[in-house]
Enzyme design. Sequence first.
Site, PDB file in Angstrom:
ATOM      1  N   PHE A  22       0.763  -1.360  -0.127  1.00 64.20           N
ATOM      2  CA  PHE A  22       0.038  -0.070   0.139  1.00 64.20           C
ATOM      3  C   PHE A  22       0.810   1.357   0.033  1.00 64.20           C
ATOM      4  O   PHE A  22       0.502   2.240   0.583  1.00 64.20           O
ATOM      5  CB  PHE A  22      -0.939   0.093   1.059  1.00 64.20           C
TER       6      PHE A  22
ATOM      7  N   ASP B 288       5.592  -6.463  12.678  1.00 66.67           N
ATOM      8  CA  ASP B 288       4.082  -6.879  12.335  1.00 66.67           C
ATOM      9  C   ASP B 288       3.866  -8.179  12.861  1.00 66.67           C
ATOM     10  O   ASP B 288       4.616  -8.953  12.883  1.00 66.67           O
ATOM     11  CB  ASP B 288       4.079  -6.884  10.823  1.00 66.67           C
TER      12      ASP B 288
ATOM     13  N   HIS C 102      -4.857   0.709  11.864  1.00 65.28           N
ATOM     14  CA  HIS C 102      -5.508   2.101  11.360  1.00 65.28           C
ATOM     15  C   HIS C 102      -6.662   2.412  12.122  1.00 65.28           C
ATOM     16  O   HIS C 102      -7.738   3.262  11.912  1.00 65.28           O
ATOM     17  CB  HIS C 102      -5.832   2.295   9.931  1.00 65.28           C
TER      18      HIS C 102
HETATM   19  N1  SAH Z   1       3.641  -0.676   5.085  1.00 64.96           N
HETATM   20  C1  SAH Z   1       3.015  -1.570   4.436  1.00 64.96           C
HETATM   21  C2  SAH Z   1       1.496  -1.833   4.695  1.00 64.96           C
HETATM   22  C3  SAH Z   1       1.121  -1.924   5.907  1.00 64.96           C
HETATM   23  S1  SAH Z   1      -0.513  -2.677   6.275  1.00 64.96           S
HETATM   24  C4  SAH Z   1       3.200  -1.400   2.749  1.00 64.96           C
HETATM   25  O1  SAH Z   1       4.192  -0.677   2.530  1.00 64.96           O
HETATM   26  O2  SAH Z   1       2.656  -2.118   2.052  1.00 64.96           O
HETATM   27  C5  SAH Z   1      -0.657  -2.489   7.916  1.00 64.96           C
HETATM   28  C6  SAH Z   1       0.144  -3.672   8.566  1.00 64.96           C
HETATM   29  O3  SAH Z   1       0.061  -3.534  10.096  1.00 64.96           O
HETATM   30  C7  SAH Z   1      -0.635  -5.170   8.316  1.00 64.96           C
HETATM   31  O4  SAH Z   1       0.275  -6.074   7.767  1.00 64.96           O
HETATM   32  C8  SAH Z   1      -0.855  -5.670   9.885  1.00 64.96           C
HETATM   33  O5  SAH Z   1      -0.880  -6.908   9.974  1.00 64.96           O
HETATM   34  C9  SAH Z   1      -0.039  -4.684  10.577  1.00 64.96           C
HETATM   35  N2  SAH Z   1      -0.589  -4.283  11.969  1.00 64.96           N
HETATM   36  C10 SAH Z   1      -1.882  -3.953  12.235  1.00 64.96           C
HETATM   37  N3  SAH Z   1      -2.228  -3.919  13.680  1.00 64.96           N
HETATM   38  C11 SAH Z   1      -0.887  -4.414  14.236  1.00 64.96           C
HETATM   39  C12 SAH Z   1      -0.463  -4.469  15.607  1.00 64.96           C
HETATM   40  N4  SAH Z   1      -1.125  -4.099  16.692  1.00 64.96           N
HETATM   41  N5  SAH Z   1       0.696  -4.911  15.769  1.00 64.96           N
HETATM   42  C13 SAH Z   1       1.507  -5.308  14.773  1.00 64.96           C
HETATM   43  N6  SAH Z   1       1.184  -5.373  13.518  1.00 64.96           N
HETATM   44  C14 SAH Z   1       0.179  -4.692  13.199  1.00 64.96           C
HETATM   45 MG    MG Z   2      -0.647   2.615   4.927  1.00 67.71          MG
END
Ligand code: SAH
Ligand code: MG
Length: 214
Positions: free
Chosen positions: A18, A72, A145
Site C-alpha cells: 500500500f 508486524d 488504523h
Molecule cells: N507498510 C506496508 C503496509 C502495512 S499494512 C506497505 O508498504 O505495503 C498494515 C500492517 O500492520 C498489516 O500487515 C498488519 O498486520 C499490521 N498491524 C496492524 N495492527 C498491528 C499491531 N497491533 N501490531 C503489529 N502489526 C499490526
Molecule cells: Mg499505509
Amino acid sequence: MTVMDPRLRQVALATKGFMPEAEGDALFVAACAACSELPGLPIVEVGTYCGRSTVWLGAAAKLSKTFLFTVDHHLGSEENQKGWEWFDESLVDARTQKLNTLPTFLKTLKQAHIGDVVVPIIAESRLASQQWSSELAFCFVDGGHGDEPARLDYQGWAPKVAVGGCLAIHDIFSDPKDGGQAPYKFIYQPAIDSGKFDEISATGSLRILRRTKR
Ligand code: SAH
Ligand code: MG
C-alpha cells in the site's frame, strides 16, 4: 540528494502493498537524511505487510550503515480480513485459513538482498514498543488504523524518536472524505499538538515530522 539503488527500487515497486511510488521515494529520502543526522541510530517500521515500504526503508538503512527493525504480527489489519476492502485471498494460509503475510515478506527480503540490514520483529506493536529502549533516527508508523491501535502506536513509538530524528506517518487524511481518520486524529494531531514535532514534508498521505525537542 541520495539516490536509491535502482534494482532495489524495482523490487519495491514489484512488491504487494500500500505504498505509492512517490511516497516510497519520499520515505527513502527522509530516512537517509535522518540517519545521516543521527549516525548509528536505527530505523523502526510499524506495519511490514509484504515488505513493500520495507524495501525503501531497508535501502536507506543499507546506505546509512544502520539497521531497520520492522514490526508486524503478520495477521493483517481489520481491513485486510475476508469481507473487507483490502482482503487478498492469495495471502491466506491454506492450513490455518488465516491471513499470513510472513511468507511473502520473507520472499521480498530475499529478492531485495536486504536481510543483512533488516530485522523482522514478528509481534504485536505494543509489545515491541514496550520492550524497545534505544532512541530512533526514524520511525515509520503504518500499522493498525483503528482508533485504539493508532493511539497505542503514538504512545508507544513517538517517545522513542531522538531529537533531530523523524516520525513518519502514513494514511493521513484531514478530510474524512479521503479516508480513515485514526492516524490523523491519534498520531499526527497529537504529535503536532505536543509542540515537539515540526512537519517537514507531505507527499500524498505521508507526513514526515521532525522532533525538535524532548
Ligand atoms: N507498510 C506496508 C503496509 C502495512 S499494512 C506497505 O508498504 O505495503 C498494515 C500492517 O500492520 C498489516 O500487515 C498488519 O498486520 C499490521 N498491524 C496492524 N495492527 C498491528 C499491531 N497491533 N501490531 C503489529 N502489526 C499490526
Ligand atoms: Mg499505509
